[in-house]
Design an enzyme around this catalytic site. Structure first.
Site, PDB file in Angstrom:
ATOM      1  N   THR A 271       5.361 -13.545   1.628  1.00 27.04           N
ATOM      2  CA  THR A 271       6.012 -12.757   2.685  1.00 27.04           C
ATOM      3  C   THR A 271       5.399 -11.369   2.829  1.00 27.04           C
ATOM      4  O   THR A 271       5.579 -10.727   3.856  1.00 27.04           O
ATOM      5  CB  THR A 271       7.521 -12.600   2.401  1.00 27.04           C
TER       6      THR A 271
ATOM      7  N   CYS B 292       0.852  -1.204   0.000  1.00 28.04           N
ATOM      8  CA  CYS B 292       0.000   0.000   0.000  1.00 28.04           C
ATOM      9  C   CYS B 292       0.883   1.248   0.000  1.00 28.04           C
ATOM     10  O   CYS B 292       0.582   2.236  -0.687  1.00 28.04           O
ATOM     11  CB  CYS B 292      -0.936   0.006   1.201  1.00 28.04           C
TER      12      CYS B 292
ATOM     13  N   HIS C 231      -0.278  -8.516   0.860  1.00 29.48           N
ATOM     14  CA  HIS C 231      -1.103  -7.716  -0.064  1.00 29.48           C
ATOM     15  C   HIS C 231      -0.915  -8.464  -1.382  1.00 29.48           C
ATOM     16  O   HIS C 231       0.215  -8.542  -1.882  1.00 29.48           O
ATOM     17  CB  HIS C 231      -0.581  -6.278  -0.122  1.00 29.48           C
TER      18      HIS C 231
ATOM     19  N   HIS D 210       3.534 -12.327  -9.436  1.00 29.90           N
ATOM     20  CA  HIS D 210       4.907 -12.236  -9.927  1.00 29.90           C
ATOM     21  C   HIS D 210       4.901 -12.542 -11.427  1.00 29.90           C
ATOM     22  O   HIS D 210       4.331 -13.553 -11.854  1.00 29.90           O
ATOM     23  CB  HIS D 210       5.804 -13.296  -9.270  1.00 29.90           C
TER      24      HIS D 210
ATOM     25  N   ASP E  23      10.531  -6.047  -8.903  1.00 28.69           N
ATOM     26  CA  ASP E  23      10.837  -6.671  -7.621  1.00 28.69           C
ATOM     27  C   ASP E  23      12.227  -6.223  -7.167  1.00 28.69           C
ATOM     28  O   ASP E  23      13.175  -6.188  -7.956  1.00 28.69           O
ATOM     29  CB  ASP E  23      10.789  -8.203  -7.759  1.00 28.69           C
TER      30      ASP E  23
ATOM     31  N   ASN F 108       1.791 -16.405  -4.653  1.00 24.99           N
ATOM     32  CA  ASN F 108       2.031 -17.210  -3.460  1.00 24.99           C
ATOM     33  C   ASN F 108       0.937 -16.896  -2.450  1.00 24.99           C
ATOM     34  O   ASN F 108       0.633 -15.721  -2.207  1.00 24.99           O
ATOM     35  CB  ASN F 108       3.401 -16.878  -2.856  1.00 24.99           C
TER      36      ASN F 108
ATOM     37  N   HIS G 173      -6.392  -3.035  -1.073  1.00 28.82           N
ATOM     38  CA  HIS G 173      -5.656  -3.936  -0.180  1.00 28.82           C
ATOM     39  C   HIS G 173      -6.441  -5.230   0.031  1.00 28.82           C
ATOM     40  O   HIS G 173      -7.549  -5.215   0.566  1.00 28.82           O
ATOM     41  CB  HIS G 173      -5.386  -3.275   1.171  1.00 28.82           C
TER      42      HIS G 173
ATOM     43  N   HIS H   9      -0.177 -10.169  -4.793  1.00 29.66           N
ATOM     44  CA  HIS H   9       0.679  -9.704  -5.879  1.00 29.66           C
ATOM     45  C   HIS H   9       0.944 -10.864  -6.820  1.00 29.66           C
ATOM     46  O   HIS H   9       1.172 -11.994  -6.392  1.00 29.66           O
ATOM     47  CB  HIS H   9       1.995  -9.130  -5.352  1.00 29.66           C
TER      48      HIS H   9
END
Ligand code: AMP
Ligand code: ZN
Length: 117
Positions: free
Chosen positions: A98, A10, A101, A105, A33, A90, A49, A103
């Site tokens: 980890t 965020c 929020h 990849h 990243d 993930n 979020h 995401h």
């Protein structure tokens, strides 16, 4: 757009923490990243979020489709669409999440093994 005050992504979306932005529109934000595991490693996040995929609601269906469509667009823009690329969400610690929020990849620019480790 709904934010969570202590959420790293965020803060990246609102500019409080700097990032290398790749794409932005009214519903999604994409950035490089910070610890890439492939020559191309970009994250796409919804501006809303959502902590994990488990928190997705019916009203988020269009948004999740938008995230994948954005990945397709970025892959083409980066020139990895024909050779191939990998998309990964993930979900929860055991899968390697980890940052809580969601995401997507985008990984490209090298060959990937299967199954993933
Ligand atoms: P995951 O392990 O699936 O939750 O992915 C989180 C990703 O966020 C990792 O690949 C990290 O390298 C990346 N990351 C963490 N902090 C930052 C940051 N400040 N800017 C860009 N990427 C980050
Ligand atoms: Zn967040």
């Amino acid at each position: 757009m709904s934010e969570s005050p202590d959420c790293l992504f965020c803060k990246i979306i609102n500019g409080e923490i700097p990032s290398k932005k790749v794409y932005e529109d009214d519903s999604v934000f994409a950035f490089e990243d910070i610890n890439p595991v492939a020559p191309i490693h970009i994250l796409i996040v919804p501006k809303k979020h959502i902590a994990t995929l488990n928190e997705l609601e019916d009203e988020d269906t269009e948004l999740t489709g938008k995230i994948v469509q954005t990945a397709k667009m970025i892959a083409a823009d980066k020139g990895i669409n024909e050779e191939g690329y990998r998309l990964i969400f993930n979900c929860q610690e055991k899968a390697g999440q980890t940052v809580f929020h969601i995401h997507l990849h985008i990984l490209g620019g090298r060959t990937f093994g299967w199954p993933p480790g």
